[in-house]
Design a protein around this motif. Structure first.
Motif, PDB file in Angstrom:
ATOM      1  N   GLY A 169       0.796  -1.220   0.000  1.00 10.26           N
ATOM      2  CA  GLY A 169       0.000   0.000   0.000  1.00 10.26           C
ATOM      3  C   GLY A 169       0.827   1.267   0.000  1.00 10.26           C
ATOM      4  N   ARG A 170       2.013   1.215   0.604  1.00 10.90           N
ATOM      5  CA  ARG A 170       2.873   2.404   0.652  1.00 10.90           C
ATOM      6  C   ARG A 170       3.384   2.816  -0.723  1.00 10.90           C
ATOM      7  NH1 ARG A 170       6.046   0.545   6.187  1.00 10.90           N
ATOM      8  NH2 ARG A 170       4.585   1.547   7.660  1.00 10.90           N
ATOM      9  N   GLN A 171       3.299   1.909  -1.684  1.00 11.14           N
ATOM     10  CA  GLN A 171       3.751   2.223  -3.048  1.00 11.14           C
ATOM     11  C   GLN A 171       2.661   2.882  -3.890  1.00 11.14           C
ATOM     12  OE1 GLN A 171       5.556  -1.334  -4.886  1.00 11.14           O
ATOM     13  NE2 GLN A 171       5.611  -2.240  -2.854  1.00 11.14           N
ATOM     14  N   ALA A 172       1.438   2.941  -3.343  1.00 11.38           N
ATOM     15  CA  ALA A 172       0.302   3.441  -4.112  1.00 11.38           C
ATOM     16  C   ALA A 172      -0.211   4.754  -3.537  1.00 11.38           C
ATOM     17  CB  ALA A 172      -0.815   2.405  -4.129  1.00 11.38           C
ATOM     18  N   ASP A 173      -0.938   5.504  -4.369  1.00 12.81           N
ATOM     19  CA  ASP A 173      -1.555   6.755  -3.927  1.00 12.81           C
ATOM     20  C   ASP A 173      -2.972   6.521  -3.414  1.00 12.81           C
ATOM     21  OD1 ASP A 173       0.511   8.842  -4.810  1.00 12.81           O
ATOM     22  OD2 ASP A 173       0.231   7.658  -6.624  1.00 12.81           O
ATOM     23  N   VAL A 174      -3.699   5.615  -4.074  1.00 15.02           N
ATOM     24  CA  VAL A 174      -5.037   5.196  -3.654  1.00 15.02           C
ATOM     25  C   VAL A 174      -5.053   3.679  -3.695  1.00 15.02           C
ATOM     26  CG1 VAL A 174      -7.496   5.185  -4.246  1.00 15.02           C
ATOM     27  CG2 VAL A 174      -6.175   7.296  -4.479  1.00 15.02           C
ATOM     28  N   ILE A 175      -5.676   3.065  -2.688  1.00 15.41           N
ATOM     29  CA  ILE A 175      -5.741   1.605  -2.609  1.00 15.41           C
ATOM     30  C   ILE A 175      -7.191   1.178  -2.642  1.00 15.41           C
ATOM     31  CG2 ILE A 175      -5.196  -0.436  -1.213  1.00 15.41           C
ATOM     32  CD1 ILE A 175      -3.290   2.477  -0.181  1.00 15.41           C
ATOM     33  N   THR A 176      -7.500   0.169  -3.457  1.00 12.85           N
ATOM     34  CA  THR A 176      -8.834  -0.405  -3.482  1.00 12.85           C
ATOM     35  C   THR A 176      -8.726  -1.929  -3.476  1.00 12.85           C
ATOM     36  OG1 THR A 176     -11.016  -0.295  -4.564  1.00 12.85           O
ATOM     37  CG2 THR A 176      -9.100  -0.465  -6.012  1.00 12.85           C
TER      38      THR A 176
END
Length: 384
Positions: free
Chosen positions: A66-73
């Motif tokens: 998740g830390r690699q993404a801007d928004v998580i779904t």
């Protein structure tokens, strides 16, 4: 924030067929994605910018991803919600919110949520263990028949069973569970809600679901549902109430019972693209997958109206076959006007495993249903 043709990254937890179909929309808009799935051969591996193999229930694996993404779904509910909460605390946008997902993951918590929010649902009792449920049966506090549901890990008919006789109790799984009244329903219907972070929400038309008699899986989805307009409007309004109660961002599929007395009862929900919305790829102005993407990016929501009637047929592995998949008679169904097959990319079949679906569109819902029956009897999912 610029989403299109930029370094913005949408992280998707789960790379199954739902992820694969969602990635079609990210490709359309040139949105960079990263996918995490425990299966190295997951269908979603082929359409993402970055694919990682990892356990969705492992705290550190989900946090690191998740830390690699801007928004998580998510495209599956079985995700570590504590990890999602930790990412939210770090300022990451997680949709659906971890608090909503934690409730929805657990059918006991989900039913309690309906009771606390005055959402109509069938009467139920939650149990901490199967032993507690059995004691109520023996004492007469819980009467047969009833529907047993495992609190966790239920999907596609698994973890749900109608208990009609005492001997049926021997087949139930140990653990937290609930017992709910057996509903005398006329139809099982569903409404998909798309809701963004601004609280804007739209609903898709009500669909009608027909289930396989033994596998308890959805076999056909019909849009529009063959119900009157008043009930359809009530169902859409109820679905909006449910989505608002969870403060959902993204999609929420709301499954309902329409009783023989005309009452609507919420059965359960799914906070992601859903089998009951697959028809929308061919039949809707804006598909459920595009609207999920619009919702989690807080963009204006798309038009949910239908261009024509549609029936979706699930393609599942035939009983008695397991191994390298072989699809028989696809050429024959392609001769039928309005037929579009979707093959998910799972190489190994097993009985009742979801391997694909077929959408049949037509101006007339009854003709679409007739053609769907032909498709169902023609195409076969076997093994080599």
């Amino acid at each position: 924030m610029s989403f299109f043709s930029s370094d913005f990254t949408l992280g998707i937890l789960g790379g199954g067929q739902l992820g694969k179909m969602l990635l079609t929309e990210t490709r359309k808009f040139d949105i960079k994605t990263a996918v995490l799935d425990p299966d190295a051969s997951a269908p979603g591996r082929i359409a993402t910018n970055s694919f990682s193999v990892g356990n969705l229930m492992d705290f550190q694996t989900v946090v690191d991803f998740g830390r690699q993404a801007d928004v998580i779904t998510v495209e599956i509910e079985a995700v570590n919600t504590e990890a999602l909460a930790a990412l939210e605390a770090e300022g990451k946008k997680v949709y659906p919110p971890s608090a909503a997902l934690k409730i929805i993951q657990n059918k006991c918590l989900q039913k309690a949520h309906y009771g606390a929010n005055n959402i109509p649902t069938s009467p139920f009792t939650n149990y901490e263990s199967l032993k507690d449920l059995m004691l109520d049966v023996v004492s007469g506090t819980l009467s047969l028949p009833f529907v047993w549901k495992s609190a966790e890990a239920g999907y596609d008919g698994f973890g749900v069973q109608v208990v009609r006789e005492i001997k049926d109790l021997d087949t139930l799984k140990e653990g937290a569970c609930l017992a709910e009244n057996l509903v005398d329903f006329q139809n099982e219907i569903a409404v998909i809600v798309a809701r963004n972070a601004k609280g804007e929400a739209v609903t898709y038309p009500v669909v009608e679901m027909e289930f396989h008699p033994t596998a308890n899986q959805v076999e056909f989805v019909l849009c529009p549902a063959r119900i009157n307009d008043q009930i359809a409007q009530h169902a859409r309004e109820l679905a909006l109430r449910v989505a608002d109660s969870f403060k959902i961002v993204g999609l929420l599929a709301v499954e309902l019972f329409l009783t023989k007395t005309g009452e609507l009862l919420v059965n359960e929900v799914a906070p992601r693209p859903h089998n009951s919305g697959h028809y929308s790829i061919e039949a809707s102005v804006c598909s459920q997958f595009e609207n999920h993407l619009r919702a989690v990016l807080n963009l204006p929501l798309g038009d949910t109206s239908s261009k024509m009637a549609a029936v979706m047929v699930n393609l599942v592995g035939a009983a008695g076959f397991q191994g390298q998949v072989k699809y028989e008679n696809i050429e024959d169904i392609l001769k039928i006007p309005g037929v579009t097959p979707h093959i998910y990319g799972k190489r190994e079949t097993r009985p009742f495993r979801k391997m694909g679906h077929v959408t049949i569109v037509h101006q007339d819902i009854e003709k679409a249903r007739e053609n769907a029956a032909t498709v169902k009897s023609t195409i076969l999912v076997k093994s080599t």
